[in-house]
Write a protein that holds these residues in place. Structure first.
Motif, PDB file in Angstrom:
ATOM      1  N   ARG A  37     -25.642  32.393  -3.078  1.00 52.48           N
ATOM      2  CA  ARG A  37     -26.956  32.047  -3.604  1.00 52.48           C
ATOM      3  C   ARG A  37     -26.997  30.541  -3.828  1.00 52.48           C
ATOM      4  O   ARG A  37     -25.992  29.935  -4.190  1.00 52.48           O
ATOM      5  CB  ARG A  37     -27.200  32.788  -4.913  1.00 52.48           C
ATOM      6  CG  ARG A  37     -28.600  32.617  -5.450  1.00 52.48           C
ATOM      7  CD  ARG A  37     -28.940  33.677  -6.477  1.00 52.48           C
ATOM      8  NE  ARG A  37     -28.096  33.643  -7.648  1.00 52.48           N
ATOM      9  CZ  ARG A  37     -28.546  33.462  -8.881  1.00 52.48           C
ATOM     10  NH1 ARG A  37     -29.832  33.295  -9.107  1.00 52.48           N
ATOM     11  NH2 ARG A  37     -27.733  33.481  -9.905  1.00 52.48           N
ATOM     12  N   VAL A  38     -28.147  29.978  -3.598  1.00 54.72           N
ATOM     13  CA  VAL A  38     -28.316  28.541  -3.849  1.00 54.72           C
ATOM     14  C   VAL A  38     -28.987  28.380  -5.210  1.00 54.72           C
ATOM     15  O   VAL A  38     -30.055  28.939  -5.464  1.00 54.72           O
ATOM     16  CB  VAL A  38     -29.162  27.879  -2.743  1.00 54.72           C
ATOM     17  CG1 VAL A  38     -29.401  26.412  -3.071  1.00 54.72           C
ATOM     18  CG2 VAL A  38     -28.469  28.039  -1.390  1.00 54.72           C
ATOM     19  N   ILE A  39     -28.305  27.646  -6.086  1.00 60.31           N
ATOM     20  CA  ILE A  39     -28.801  27.379  -7.434  1.00 60.31           C
ATOM     21  C   ILE A  39     -28.829  25.863  -7.600  1.00 60.31           C
ATOM     22  O   ILE A  39     -27.788  25.201  -7.498  1.00 60.31           O
ATOM     23  CB  ILE A  39     -27.882  27.997  -8.512  1.00 60.31           C
ATOM     24  CG1 ILE A  39     -27.724  29.500  -8.298  1.00 60.31           C
ATOM     25  CG2 ILE A  39     -28.405  27.693  -9.907  1.00 60.31           C
ATOM     26  CD1 ILE A  39     -26.687  30.141  -9.194  1.00 60.31           C
ATOM     27  N   LEU A  71     -20.799  31.376  -4.632  1.00 62.85           N
ATOM     28  CA  LEU A  71     -20.398  32.715  -4.239  1.00 62.85           C
ATOM     29  C   LEU A  71     -20.512  33.597  -5.474  1.00 62.85           C
ATOM     30  O   LEU A  71     -19.978  33.250  -6.530  1.00 62.85           O
ATOM     31  CB  LEU A  71     -18.955  32.702  -3.726  1.00 62.85           C
ATOM     32  CG  LEU A  71     -18.346  34.051  -3.360  1.00 62.85           C
ATOM     33  CD1 LEU A  71     -19.085  34.667  -2.161  1.00 62.85           C
ATOM     34  CD2 LEU A  71     -16.865  33.900  -3.065  1.00 62.85           C
ATOM     35  N   GLU A  72     -21.232  34.710  -5.335  1.00 59.90           N
ATOM     36  CA  GLU A  72     -21.411  35.625  -6.466  1.00 59.90           C
ATOM     37  C   GLU A  72     -20.865  36.999  -6.118  1.00 59.90           C
ATOM     38  O   GLU A  72     -20.865  37.411  -4.959  1.00 59.90           O
ATOM     39  CB  GLU A  72     -22.890  35.749  -6.832  1.00 59.90           C
ATOM     40  CG  GLU A  72     -23.472  34.476  -7.395  1.00 59.90           C
ATOM     41  CD  GLU A  72     -24.894  34.630  -7.857  1.00 59.90           C
ATOM     42  OE1 GLU A  72     -25.257  33.964  -8.844  1.00 59.90           O
ATOM     43  OE2 GLU A  72     -25.667  35.406  -7.244  1.00 59.90           O
ATOM     44  N   VAL A  73     -20.419  37.703  -7.148  1.00 57.61           N
ATOM     45  CA  VAL A  73     -19.901  39.054  -7.014  1.00 57.61           C
ATOM     46  C   VAL A  73     -20.738  39.985  -7.892  1.00 57.61           C
ATOM     47  O   VAL A  73     -21.150  39.612  -8.989  1.00 57.61           O
ATOM     48  CB  VAL A  73     -18.402  39.125  -7.404  1.00 57.61           C
ATOM     49  CG1 VAL A  73     -18.176  38.750  -8.855  1.00 57.61           C
ATOM     50  CG2 VAL A  73     -17.814  40.502  -7.101  1.00 57.61           C
ATOM     51  N   GLU A 126     -17.392  31.200  -7.692  1.00 57.46           N
ATOM     52  CA  GLU A 126     -17.123  29.764  -7.629  1.00 57.46           C
ATOM     53  C   GLU A 126     -18.236  29.053  -6.884  1.00 57.46           C
ATOM     54  O   GLU A 126     -18.975  29.658  -6.111  1.00 57.46           O
ATOM     55  CB  GLU A 126     -15.785  29.475  -6.953  1.00 57.46           C
ATOM     56  CG  GLU A 126     -15.741  29.811  -5.479  1.00 57.46           C
ATOM     57  CD  GLU A 126     -14.383  29.518  -4.864  1.00 57.46           C
ATOM     58  OE1 GLU A 126     -14.208  28.389  -4.369  1.00 57.46           O
ATOM     59  OE2 GLU A 126     -13.524  30.409  -4.908  1.00 57.46           O
ATOM     60  N   GLU A 127     -18.328  27.764  -7.136  1.00 59.47           N
ATOM     61  CA  GLU A 127     -19.237  26.918  -6.381  1.00 59.47           C
ATOM     62  C   GLU A 127     -18.578  26.607  -5.042  1.00 59.47           C
ATOM     63  O   GLU A 127     -17.371  26.377  -4.978  1.00 59.47           O
ATOM     64  CB  GLU A 127     -19.517  25.621  -7.140  1.00 59.47           C
ATOM     65  CG  GLU A 127     -20.549  24.756  -6.478  1.00 59.47           C
ATOM     66  CD  GLU A 127     -20.949  23.564  -7.325  1.00 59.47           C
ATOM     67  OE1 GLU A 127     -21.479  22.610  -6.733  1.00 59.47           O
ATOM     68  OE2 GLU A 127     -20.734  23.599  -8.554  1.00 59.47           O
ATOM     69  N   LEU A 128     -19.376  26.614  -3.984  1.00 59.51           N
ATOM     70  CA  LEU A 128     -18.851  26.380  -2.643  1.00 59.51           C
ATOM     71  C   LEU A 128     -19.166  24.962  -2.198  1.00 59.51           C
ATOM     72  O   LEU A 128     -20.318  24.610  -1.978  1.00 59.51           O
ATOM     73  CB  LEU A 128     -19.450  27.383  -1.654  1.00 59.51           C
ATOM     74  CG  LEU A 128     -19.197  28.851  -1.983  1.00 59.51           C
ATOM     75  CD1 LEU A 128     -19.989  29.741  -1.055  1.00 59.51           C
ATOM     76  CD2 LEU A 128     -17.712  29.171  -1.908  1.00 59.51           C
TER      77      LEU A 128
END
Length: 103
Positions: free
Chosen positions: A16-18, A24-26, A45-47
């Motif tokens: 998701r872009v925030i 990366l989301e679970v 974590e942020e990618l």
């Protein structure tokens, strides 16, 4: 990687872009009663640029915050589908099959 792990990657992870950054989301499961699952999304974590999101998701499958392995069938499951009985981590399917627990 098992077919179960591949299915978990498809069903329980997304990017998701925030605020202009990719994360990366679970999916995390909890229960509102015996038949009502609640799904919330937590940031793994942020990618950063060049990060292999698929590899990071595979690594997150090993993280006990989100997934565990059933001691009876050996399959990895989201923690929301696992329970502890007699010091064993058991998935809902095995709890029904082997411990006669009805959900």
């Amino acid at each position: 990687m098992t077919s179960t792990d591949e299915q978990l990657l498809q069903d329980f992870f997304h990017i998701r872009v925030i605020a202009e950054r990719a994360v990366l989301e679970v999916a995390c499961l909890s229960w509102d009663g015996p038949h009502t699952p609640i799904t919330t999304w937590e940031v793994v974590e942020e990618l950063g640029p060049g990060v292999d999101a698929q590899a990071r998701a595979r690594a997150a499958l090993e993280d006990e915050r989100w997934f565990g392995v059933c001691t009876l069938c050996g399959e990895r499951n989201p923690n929301g589908w696992l329970m502890t009985l007699d010091d064993e981590c058991i998935c809902h399917r095995c709890a029904e099959r082997h411990r006669q627990i009805v959900f």
